[in-house]
Design an enzyme around this catalytic site. Structure first.
Site, short mmCIF file in Angstrom:
data_model
loop_
_atom_site.label_atom_id
_atom_site.label_comp_id
_atom_site.label_asym_id
_atom_site.label_seq_id
_atom_site.Cartn_x
_atom_site.Cartn_y
_atom_site.Cartn_z
N THR A 95 11.87 9.85 -20.93
CA THR A 95 10.87 10.09 -19.89
C THR A 95 10.56 11.56 -19.59
O THR A 95 11.44 12.41 -19.61
CB THR A 95 11.31 9.39 -18.58
OG1 THR A 95 11.61 8.03 -18.87
CG2 THR A 95 10.26 9.43 -17.51
N GLY A 136 9.56 -0.39 -16.81
CA GLY A 136 10.58 0.25 -16.00
C GLY A 136 10.00 0.85 -14.73
O GLY A 136 9.02 0.36 -14.16
N ASP A 137 10.60 1.95 -14.31
CA ASP A 137 10.24 2.58 -13.04
C ASP A 137 9.01 3.49 -13.13
O ASP A 137 8.36 3.75 -12.11
CB ASP A 137 11.41 3.45 -12.57
CG ASP A 137 11.73 4.54 -13.59
OD1 ASP A 137 12.08 4.20 -14.74
OD2 ASP A 137 11.58 5.74 -13.26
N GLY A 152 15.61 2.86 -15.82
CA GLY A 152 14.46 2.41 -15.06
C GLY A 152 14.73 1.26 -14.12
O GLY A 152 14.21 1.22 -13.00
N1 GLY Z 1 12.89 5.71 -16.92
C1 GLY Z 1 12.09 5.12 -17.90
C2 GLY Z 1 12.32 3.69 -18.09
O1 GLY Z 1 13.38 3.19 -17.77
O2 GLY Z 1 11.43 3.03 -18.58
#
Ligand code: GLY
Length: 287
Positions: A151, A181-182, A205
């Site tokens: 990320t 995800g987040d 995430g």
């Molecule tokens: N932090 C990125 C994901 O988990 O998709």
């Protein structure tokens, strides 16, 4: 809104970064920072600065976003991105996109639309209709030579006192197709609100989403300084045994960085100070 000095921070992932990749990732963060900084120096908006910085990181195959995205369990790339304008609280996000070079551009275009998030083919049709470049054969998974990979993000404050945040990712390697995800979820992987600050996260995430980590950091920013607000990520992450890193700005542009991953690639600058680009190590906090 209080005017003042511009400020910007970028990150290139909270993870373990092998020694051979530390210098290139530091340089990639520095280049993205420089692009955003130039916009702010010329009086441009925080929103434009974060979009531009993220585009550079998405174009750099060393980072897990855009062209550097990792493969899911089906061997395909699925990317997520979100962006937020702290002046208007407009949110734009896309998830599970496969054919866009720069998912953050599609997220940025979504800021003007009533929905906050589009996924998959709908997001790609939306982007294509607005002339956003697509890769017709689909982004191919990057082949990285070792190391975890997670990320990218950027937060910025412009001279008018407006803040913005953006986060973009190729997700976590080997996850189920369709997993999100987040990164495209406001209050999880990013958030921005004038008068409070802006935040972008990287890491596990599901844990970031389950703990509403960006929202927690924003709430801390209402009463705490930048460094202390950044440190609020540690307890929720420890509870879930998860790893992440955060960059943030407070309402005045003070910068906070914290992570519990082995490394965190980050760069930051404020008006009147020399830019810093570093691979920060576990237990390091910057302000
Ligand atoms: N932090 C990125 C994901 O988990 O998709």
């Amino acid at each position: 809104m209080a005017e003042g000095r511009w400020s910007i921070a970028v990150h290139g992932g909270a993870c373990r970064i092998p020694a051979a990749l530390q210098a290139p990732r530091r340089e990639g963060c520095a280049a993205a920072l420089q692009a955003g900084k130039m916009i702010l120096e010329r009086g441009g908006s925080a929103l434009e600065a974060v979009k531009t910085a993220i585009c550079l990181l998405e174009d750099d195959p060393l980072f897990n976003a855009g062209r550097g995205s990792v493969a899911n369990a089906d061997g395909e790339v699925e990317m997520d991105a979100g962006i937020m304008d702290g002046a208007t609280l407009a949110v734009g996000a896309v998830a599970c996109v496969r054919f866009l070079y720069n998912p953050v551009e599609a997220a940025h275009a979504m800021l003007r639309e009533p929905p906050i998030l589009l996924v998959g083919a709908g997001a790609e049709a939306f982007a294509t209709a607005r002339g956003i470049a697509e890769c017709k054969e689909g982004i191919r998974p990057a082949t990285h030579d070792g190391g975890d990979h997670d990320t990218v993000g950027c937060v910025a404050r412009d001279r008018e006192g407006h803040v913005a945040a953006a986060t973009s990712t190729g997700g976590l390697a080997g996850t189920l197709a369709g997993r999100v995800g987040d990164a495209p979820l406001p209050g999880c992987g990013f958030y921005a609100e004038d008068g409070i600050g802006a935040v972008s996260l990287s890491g596990d995430g599901e844990a970031i989403a389950r703990t509403l980590l960006a929202a927690r950091v924003m709430r801390a920013l209402e009463t705490k300084g930048a460094g202390a607000a950044a440190a609020t990520i540690f307890d929720p992450l420890a509870r879930l045994g998860a790893e992440a890193g955060v960059i943030l700005l407070d309402r005045d542009g003070a910068i906070g960085i914290a992570h519990n991953s082995p490394h965190f690639a980050a760069a930051y600058a404020r008006e009147g100070m020399d830019p810093v680009s570093a691979i920060v190590w576990k237990d390091h906090h910057a302000q």
